[in-house]
Enzyme design. Structure first.
Site, short mmCIF file in Angstrom:
data_model
loop_
_atom_site.label_atom_id
_atom_site.label_comp_id
_atom_site.label_asym_id
_atom_site.label_seq_id
_atom_site.Cartn_x
_atom_site.Cartn_y
_atom_site.Cartn_z
N GLU A 40 -38.47 0.73 4.55
CA GLU A 40 -37.25 0.82 5.34
C GLU A 40 -37.68 0.69 6.79
OE1 GLU A 40 -34.85 4.16 7.46
OE2 GLU A 40 -34.78 4.49 5.29
N ARG A 44 -34.28 2.47 15.02
CA ARG A 44 -34.53 3.40 16.12
C ARG A 44 -35.11 2.68 17.33
NH1 ARG A 44 -37.68 8.08 12.79
NH2 ARG A 44 -36.12 8.30 11.14
N THR A 68 -31.55 4.00 9.53
CA THR A 68 -30.95 4.56 10.73
C THR A 68 -29.88 3.61 11.24
OG1 THR A 68 -33.15 5.49 11.22
CG2 THR A 68 -31.45 5.84 12.86
N LYS A 128 -28.78 9.25 0.17
CA LYS A 128 -29.94 9.80 0.87
C LYS A 128 -29.59 11.24 1.19
CE LYS A 128 -32.11 9.34 5.41
NZ LYS A 128 -32.20 8.49 6.59
#
Length: 189
Positions: A40, A44, A68, A128
């Site tokens: 993943e 960010r 994210t 998640k």
């Protein structure tokens, strides 16, 4: 092969923060050499889209997702770069609906039963669980999963070699999503 089956077979999905896109392919090749064929890449940093694109073009056997992801714009950037799945830290109803409506595999973040129900309402059965240890760990996951027998959890946050086995032995866990931050930063040698 179904993306969720590929993810489940991996058992651990490294969460990778890439500061400079030129580091993406060397990292992916090193991971694949070590037997890790999934990652993943988080949004960010501003290098995320280019890093995903580089890995997808140069390492086609790696299953690449984008994490994210906070906005529909980031979903589009990630998918256009080649990401095969989207991971969000929370349960943003607009992002979830957009992904579902556009047949984009999404794994929304959840930390409570209401988040699980939002996922179910959108036809999703894998979430998640974030932040895992800080929100109560495996005991909390087992407690909230009881009424939702078909939901599988991908815990992240506070998972370490000391507690990973507690997670992996539970059938409601599809895999451990991040192992103790070991892939948070990549510094090429």
């Amino acid at each position: 092969m179904d993306i969720f089956r590929e993810i489940e077979e991996a058992k651990i999905v490294p969460v990778v923060v890439i500061e400079d896109a030129k580091d993406a392919v060397p990292l992916a090749k090193a991971m694949m050499k070590g037997g890790i064929n999934i990652a993943e890449i988080t949004f960010r940093t501003s290098a995320a889209k280019e890093a995903i694109e580089s890995i997808c073009q140069n390492c086609p056997d790696m299953l690449v997702g984008a994490g994210t992801v906070l906005t529909i714009g980031q979903v589009d950037e990630a998918v256009n770069a080649g990401a095969r799945f989207i991971v969000t830290p929370g349960s943003n109803p607009k992002v979830i609906k957009y992904c579902v409506d556009n047949n984009i595999t999404i794994i929304p973040g959840c930390a409570n039963p209401s988040n699980v129900e939002l996922a179910l309402e959108n036809g999703l059965s894998v979430v998640k669980f974030f932040p895992a240890e800080q929100a109560g760990g495996i005991n909390y996951i087992k407690a909230i999963s009881a009424p939702y027998g078909n939901v599988r959890f991908m815990p992240t946050g506070g998972i370490s070699p000391k507690n990973i086995e507690n997670y992996l032995k539970e059938k409601c866990i599809i895999l451990v999503y991040k192992l103790g931050g070991c892939f948070d930063r990549f510094i090429p040698s």
